[in-house]
Each structure stands twice: as structure tokens, then as C-alpha cells.
Enzyme design. Sequence first.
Site, short mmCIF file in Angstrom:
data_model
loop_
_atom_site.label_atom_id
_atom_site.label_comp_id
_atom_site.label_asym_id
_atom_site.label_seq_id
_atom_site.Cartn_x
_atom_site.Cartn_y
_atom_site.Cartn_z
CD GLU A 20 -10.86 -21.67 -1.35
OE1 GLU A 20 -9.92 -22.17 -0.72
OE2 GLU A 20 -12.05 -21.86 -1.05
CB CYS A 60 -2.24 -20.14 -4.75
SG CYS A 60 -2.87 -21.78 -5.15
CB CYS A 95 -11.99 -29.50 -8.69
SG CYS A 95 -10.75 -30.50 -9.55
CB CYS A 146 -7.76 -35.10 -5.33
SG CYS A 146 -7.10 -35.13 -7.01
CB CYS A 149 -8.37 -31.54 -2.94
SG CYS A 149 -8.59 -29.86 -3.55
CB CYS A 158 -7.32 -26.39 -2.85
SG CYS A 158 -5.76 -25.91 -3.56
#
Length: 344
Positions: free
Chosen positions: A91, A104, A111, A115, A118, A332
Site C-alpha cells: 500500500e 508514503c 515487516c 511493532c 502496526c 501502515c
Amino acid sequence: MYNILDFNIDELKTWMKKNNESSFRASQVMDWIYKNNTWKFDNMKNIAKSTRDKLNENFYIGIPELVQVYESKKRDTLKFLYKYRDGNVIETVVMKYDRGNSICVSTQVGCRMGCRFCASTVNGMVRNLTSGEILAQVLAAQKEIDDRISNVVLMGSGEPLDNFENVIKFIEIINSKYSLNIGQRHITLSTCGIVPKIIELADKNLQITLAISLHSPEDEVRLKMMPISNKYSIKSIIDACKYYIDKTDRRVSFEYALVKGVNDSDIFAKKLSNILKGMLCHVNLIPINEVRENDFKKSSKDNIKSFLHILSQSGIETTIRKEMGSDINAACGQLRRSYLESKK
């Protein structure tokens, strides 16, 4: 076949020479792609057909397919879901400001940083994006909005410093005059704090803005939010940032997502002030986007204002990030995750 967007001008000139073509053809091809938004070699009419045939045999122009697009009610934020040739989706978010359009971009499919606040990290990392695949997000978005992108933020899905070489090459290409000529000072790289890579980035002496996802002045609390804290302490991150400032003479930005009852008290604000006092830095307070995969809640307006006041009183330049795109899952990984679940 190669994605031609992964090639810089010198690499394409070398390829041309090796394939018995004049090196100036590389500049012509770059002009068609970056200046004219032409993404088919056969439409590059001032290039001989024999050369175009060679290009078609060896290259593709890796613009991803637009799968979904969402526009916020305020019409200031657009979120694009793009699909690459291998079927992976990422995205990209475009934010429209009076001063220009910011994008962005994602640097990885998924990922692995873990975290908790997120959504992009929920299913881990699939793969790195190449420099050309990162660049393609900017090209595709510009064509969609029919306007120029003036600022780039490497803050979408993925950890940019975990994909170091591709990210550095992306910055090199997008900054080049033959490409989109976006100045380094208009590029921000956001990291959760991979200390050796911050040092390596500093040694390159780029003029980009380094943004650190800090989110707590205490290692124990930060660890609950960001597993990377197991490896790199806050002190080591701050030391690396001071090295970055010394090498580049650039201000570092610290991102601080305020979570209700976790890191948003006056005590935390005072501790953060003590850590950052005297540094060439800026703090960006972020009212957290709530993600259904965790129980983190957005801090109250009173706590956010108090946090801002304490930091400002300590002489630390502090702003509150404007909330944009919350009605279109602009945080995100949220849109990608919703799309993947719909395909199950």
C-alpha cells in the site's frame, strides 16, 4: 527479464553499450519513463524499432497494478493498494497539503520488526522491495493524481534500514535529474532504530531527514511495544542519532505514538525531555491509529496537549501530527491486511 526501474542511468548506458547501442539511448528511455509517463517501450517513438525490440526482450517497466483506491472524506488523503508481478500487494498513501503532495511508500512486503501498534507486521515479512519497485509507487501515484509528488516518506509497510541497499539506490535514483529530481531534503526515512544501519546511513552523508520511531523514554516500556528494543537500547539509538547529526548536520525527528495509559503521562514527557535536551531534534507526537490486532487505545486530547507543553517548555521543538486518512485505514498495513483476509 529485468525491471528497468531498478537501473540507474549509468547502468542503463553500460547495458546499451554491451548490446551495440549508443549510450544516449539510455537518456531517451529515461526521459520517456520519468518525464512523459510512458510505460511501454513500443510507444517510445524516437527510438529505433530494433532497439525497442531489444528492450522488450530484456526489460519490463515494473509499474504495479492498481487493485484498490480509497479517498478520505476530506479528500486530502488517498490510499492505493498495488499488486506486483509476483502477486504480492503493498500500500501507498498520498497526502495532499497546501505546500504540495507527499507520498508514503512501502519498502517491504510486510515487516519482521513486530511493532505491536502496526498492522503491517502482523503476518511477518514476505520479501524486500527492489529500488525500482519502491520507485514505481511514486510513478504510479503521480499518474493517478495527475500531479507531481514533492515529498517522499519511507514510512509505509516495512523497515527501510532492513532493506538498506535497495532503499539507498531508490534515494539515489529519485533524487537524480534524469528521474524525478526530488531533493534529498524532501525525503524522510523512518526507522524503528537499527543502530548499525543508522551509523552506516550517517557515513553516506545524505541530506535526507532521519526519523526514529521511539515511542518511549524507557527501555522496558518500549520493549512491550517494539521487540527491536531487545537488541538496541534507547541509549544506543540516541548515541547513533547524535553521530548522525554530527556527520550530516541534519536535525533528527523522533516519532512518538501516544498510547493511552502506556506512554502518555507527564512523567514520560519529562523523561523524554531529559533524554533529548540539547539535541538538534524535533518530536512528532502521533495520536495512535487503533488496530484491531491489539488493545492499544488513543491518548486523550488533554494528555496529548500536556505532553506537548512539557516538551516545548524544555526547549524541544514539538508538533502533533495531523490526523489524515483514518476513515480509509490509512495506517501502515491496515488496507493490505483487509485485502488479504478478503481473499481467503
